[in-house]
Design a protein around this motif. Structure first.
Motif, PDB file in Angstrom:
ATOM      1  N   VAL A   1     -37.304   6.818  61.739  1.00  0.00           N
ATOM      2  CA  VAL A   1     -37.881   7.584  62.846  1.00  0.00           C
ATOM      3  C   VAL A   1     -36.944   7.586  64.039  1.00  0.00           C
TER       4      VAL A   1
ATOM      5  N   TRP B   1     -42.337  13.734  60.701  1.00  0.00           N
ATOM      6  CA  TRP B   1     -42.926  12.463  61.087  1.00  0.00           C
ATOM      7  C   TRP B   1     -44.172  12.664  61.931  1.00  0.00           C
TER       8      TRP B   1
ATOM      9  N   TRP C   1     -48.331   9.822  67.384  1.00  0.00           N
ATOM     10  CA  TRP C   1     -48.005   8.412  67.183  1.00  0.00           C
ATOM     11  C   TRP C   1     -48.419   7.594  68.399  1.00  0.00           C
TER      12      TRP C   1
END
Length: 442
Positions: A10, A57, A95
């Motif tokens: 990431v 992601w 996230w």
């Protein structure tokens, strides 16, 4: 694939994204008459956010993302490995929201993860152990989180806060910052300050943001703020300097009254926070500024004509302290008052011929600066609950626990251990007051 590998991928995937601008090659779209793909300059922050949100992601299934971050948070429980949890929160909006849902505040887990943890109450179950390193050459103080029991021996710790002392004509100021080097009120990392009176017997802790918009016990400073980069809790609350605590040291000329005696009036913490089920209201959600510097200039007044003579008024200190410790005030009224802390009285050791406190091994050098703070308000007397044979003793009441302790372990090294309801910022500011020279207290 391990969790660390996922975090590394990431970071590598987003590490090349620059705020100033970057190129994204679209392989499926070509310019007419050209064989190469078109290159789009994404210098705009909105376009940058759009690219991140549409990445692979950012579009992980919520169940998978929850499981990944949950396991990572449990495995990386201490610094420096805990930086991977912070890295996950910096990937994108989804996230970050998942991290906020999973990572608990210091009050619940006893861990400092994000910068906002510095202004949230400490652990209820135990103390958060830190140490302060003093640099007399440039009058700076740096607060570190202890990473291991031997952290003091090797001076190994996670940096938290810094402060710089400035002596003025009528007072002393300690500017508190989140940057170890750039310690100034004009910095974007400035979060508060500590100011003393001329004698060094009274101090006021100022915060750049109000802990609670509805708390009437929090007075604002009489001087208009010049804190351009202070963070707002909401756009409707103006940035400024908010008086969140008073610290007073009793006069003790030539030391005839024994060790130092101090009281702390925490305007931002109600006395009811130590009662069963109590809590600290108005905890901040954001810490660093998101608005540009020029926006702060438009909303700040620079009036110097306001009166500041009552900031260190003795009557204001004694009135609150007297009401908090008086037995004539009803308990229902005391719970609405601000929390008052007092230093734990040391005992005289006949063999050592000195005043002693039990710091449980965290303090090794005798100093007039050493102290332990407990709650000044005592709960109403109640009969202890019956305990069956063989059962453990009941837990120590919150009012009897040491909330903050500070002491010397080296020439320029000091330990600072704090717990709920104080935050790291508040505890650090209180400890800074002990460093200051007190002409009439020793």
């Amino acid at each position: 694939m391990s969790f660390r590998s996922i975090v590394r991928d990431v970071r590598d995937g987003f590490g090349s994204l620059s705020r100033r601008g970057f190129d994204v090659r679209l392989s499926g779209h070509h310019n007419r008459g050209k064989s190469q793909g078109s290159v789009i300059d994404l210098s705009d922050n909105n376009q940058l956010a759009l690219v991140i949100q549409n990445s692979r992601w950012a579009n992980l299934p919520p169940e998978l993302l929850f499981d990944v971050i949950k396991r990572l948070e449990e495995s990386e429980s201490s610094w420096p490995a805990r930086k991977h949890v912070v890295a996950c929160a910096a990937v994108c909006r989804s996230w970050r929201s998942m991290c906020k849902e999973i990572v608990r505040n210091p009050e619940s887990c006893g861990k400092l993860t994000f910068p906002i943890s510095l202004k949230q109450p400490g652990s209820r179950d135990g103390t958060i152990q830190c140490f302060i390193k003093r640099d007399k050459s440039n009058l700076t103080y740096h607060l570190f989180l202890c990473l291991s029991p031997a952290a003091l021996l090797v001076e190994n710790g996670k940096f938290l806060l810094s402060a710089k002392r400035t002596r003025r004509t009528t007072c002393t100021e300690y500017v508190i910052s989140m940057d170890p080097d750039n310690i100034s009120r004009s910095s974007s990392t400035y979060i508060g300050k500590l100011r003393s009176n001329f004698l060094g017997t009274k101090f006021i802790i100022y915060d750049t943001q109000p802990p609670s918009c509805s708390n009437a016990h929090i007075p604002q400073t009489g001087r208009s703020s010049r804190r351009f980069n202070s963070k707002k809790v909401s756009p409707k609350v103006p940035s400024g300097s908010y008086n969140i605590a008073h610290i007073t040291y009793e006069l003790n000329v030539l030391g005839t009254r024994g060790p130092r005696r101090m009281h702390c009036i925490m305007h931002s913490i109600p006395a009811s926070s130590l009662e069963p089920g109590g809590s600290v209201p108005g905890q901040p959600e954001l810490l660093l500024p998101s608005h540009p510097l020029e926006d702060s200039f438009r909303s700040i007044s620079f009036s110097k004509s306001l009166d500041r003579s009552t900031e260190f008024s003795s009557s204001r200190f004694s009135e609150i302290i007297g009401a908090a410790t008086s037995s004539d005030v009803p308990e229902s009224e005391k719970s609405k008052m601000p929390l008052v802390l007092k230093n734990k009285a040391p005992r005289w050791h006949e063999q050592l011929q000195c005043w002693c406190l039990n710091f449980k091994g965290r303090v090794t050098i005798a100093s007039v600066k050493n102290f332990q703070l407990i709650a000044a308000q005592q709960p109403p007397a109640a009969p202890p609950p019956p305990t069956a044979a063989g059962t453990s003793q009941p837990a120590q009441p919150e009012h009897d626990k040491v909330i903050l302790q500070f002491g010397k372990v080296g020439k320029d090294m000091f330990t600072m251990d704090y717990r709920y309801p104080l935050s790291a910022f508040q505890a650090f500011a209180i400890c800074l007051s002990s460093f200051d020279t007190k002409l009439a207290c020793e």
